[in-house]
Design a protein around this motif. Structure first.
Motif, PDB file in Angstrom:
ATOM      1  N   ARG A 247      -6.824   3.564   7.215  1.00 38.43           N
ATOM      2  CA  ARG A 247      -7.356   2.250   5.922  1.00 38.43           C
ATOM      3  C   ARG A 247      -6.507   1.793   6.098  1.00 38.43           C
ATOM      4  N   GLU A 248      -5.998   1.370   7.575  1.00 42.10           N
ATOM      5  CA  GLU A 248      -5.094   0.493   7.681  1.00 42.10           C
ATOM      6  C   GLU A 248      -6.271  -1.066   8.319  1.00 42.10           C
ATOM      7  N   PRO A 249      -5.712  -2.112   8.222  1.00 47.80           N
ATOM      8  CA  PRO A 249      -6.392  -3.072   8.955  1.00 47.80           C
ATOM      9  C   PRO A 249      -6.704  -2.750  10.583  1.00 47.80           C
ATOM     10  N   GLN A 250      -8.078  -3.533  11.055  1.00 48.16           N
ATOM     11  CA  GLN A 250      -7.690  -2.764  12.918  1.00 48.16           C
ATOM     12  C   GLN A 250      -6.627  -3.403  13.088  1.00 48.16           C
ATOM     13  N   SER A 251      -6.226  -4.605  12.914  1.00 53.39           N
ATOM     14  CA  SER A 251      -5.587  -6.009  13.605  1.00 53.39           C
ATOM     15  C   SER A 251      -4.048  -5.598  13.360  1.00 53.39           C
TER      16      SER A 251
ATOM     17  N   PHE B   9       0.812  -1.049  -0.117  1.00 51.67           N
ATOM     18  CA  PHE B   9      -0.013   0.069   0.151  1.00 51.67           C
ATOM     19  C   PHE B   9       0.844   1.385  -0.463  1.00 51.67           C
ATOM     20  N   TRP B  10       2.006   1.396  -0.175  1.00 51.03           N
ATOM     21  CA  TRP B  10       3.287   2.194  -0.661  1.00 51.03           C
ATOM     22  C   TRP B  10       2.691   3.312   0.630  1.00 51.03           C
TER      23      TRP B  10
ATOM     24  N   PHE C 287       2.074  -4.529  -6.767  1.00 49.77           N
ATOM     25  CA  PHE C 287       1.777  -3.087  -6.531  1.00 49.77           C
ATOM     26  C   PHE C 287       1.258  -2.182  -7.092  1.00 49.77           C
ATOM     27  N   SER C 288       0.206  -2.025  -7.288  1.00 47.68           N
ATOM     28  CA  SER C 288      -0.543  -1.115  -8.348  1.00 47.68           C
ATOM     29  C   SER C 288      -2.309  -1.450  -7.833  1.00 47.68           C
TER      30      SER C 288
ATOM     31  N   GLU D 168      -8.228   1.552  -3.534  1.00 51.40           N
ATOM     32  CA  GLU D 168      -8.171   2.535  -1.833  1.00 51.40           C
ATOM     33  C   GLU D 168      -8.234   3.557  -2.694  1.00 51.40           C
ATOM     34  N   LYS D 169      -7.521   4.307  -2.824  1.00 48.70           N
ATOM     35  CA  LYS D 169      -7.710   5.546  -3.957  1.00 48.70           C
ATOM     36  C   LYS D 169      -9.439   5.625  -3.740  1.00 48.70           C
ATOM     37  N   TYR D 170      -9.382   4.934  -4.385  1.00 48.44           N
ATOM     38  CA  TYR D 170     -11.475   4.751  -5.328  1.00 48.44           C
ATOM     39  C   TYR D 170     -12.449   4.519  -3.734  1.00 48.44           C
TER      40      TYR D 170
END
Length: 246
Positions: free
Chosen positions: A216-220, A43-44, A182-183, A189-191
């Protein structure tokens, strides 16, 4: 009368060291440091680190597509030896001119303990054996037709792969797979975030600072980071941004 304190959702899911299934199996894999590192990579989150990994692996795959494995390995070893030998000769000349006694330039690395302990070796072997045993059991189940439907599915997939193999080779598929890995997650995510923000009737305050990435990250992964930094991790990011509901 003071309201009872509400526990943060980032802590509640992992405060007990990870949730467990009814069967007693611990579910710590989803929030492990390895899975979070892979998530940050694709996710860069760190552009420099992801760019380095992406460019290095892409150049390696393109080299393997154009040359043989032996040639690529030989060129890589020659390039590494050229850098280390040149640096070693350069430092020796500088020490001779300045009449200094700094010693070997790679002494710190030569003295480093790189020996693999028996505990670490057995740990990785045991971890690998779990996957190997699972793979062997799956292979036997499919090829000995324990379930006819699953075996037929495998036959259909292999039949389709013959057409794929006639068009692409393995290296080409790996290159396409890396480009997609990687794309696609970043674009999705942006969309997804842009589409959610454009929904009528919702006015959410945009996250700021470190909360923008963690939103935007997983809760874990967020829970693992917060717990690894200690109780003061939440306060270090500043007060939470209030959410205004329509």
């Amino acid at each position: 009368m003071a309201e009872p304190a509400t526990q943060s959702p980032f802590i509640s899911s992992s405060a007990g060291g990870g949730s467990s299934e009814p069967g007693g199996r611990d579910l710590k894999v989803a929030g492990s440091p390895q899975s979070c590192a892979v998530h940050d990579l694709i996710f860069w989150r760190d552009v420099k680190k992801t760019g380095l990994v992406f460019s290095t692996t892409l150049i390696l795959l393109l080299s393997l597509a154009a040359f043989s494995v032996i040639s690529v390995a030989s060129y890589l070893i020659l390039a590494l030896l050229s850098v280390t030998i040149s640096f070693r000769v350069y430092k020796s000349v500088i020490q001779a001119v300045q009449k200094s006694d700094e010693g070997h330039p790679f002494k710190a690395y030569l003295d480093a303990d790189v020996a693999l302990s028996s505990e670490t070796f057995h740990k990785y072997v045991n971890s690998a054996m779990v996957h190997v045993n699972h793979a062997l059991k799956l292979i036997m189940r499919l090829f000995l037709v324990e379930d006819l439907v699953d075996s037929l599915k495998l036959a259909v997939v292999m039949w389709l792969m013959t057409y794929v193999g006639a068009i692409f080779n393995g290296i080409t598929l790996l290159i396409l797979g890396e480009l997609l890995v990687f794309s696609v997650p970043v674009v999705y995510e942006k969309y997804k975030v842009g589409k959610r923000d454009r929904k009528p009737g919702k006015r959410l305050a945009a996250p700021q600072g470190a909360w923008a990435a963690s939103a935007r990250e997983p809760q874990s992964c967020v829970s693992a980071r917060v717990l690894s930094r200690g109780p003061g991790a939440l306060e270090s990011h500043g007060p939470a941004v209030p959410i205004r509901r329509a």
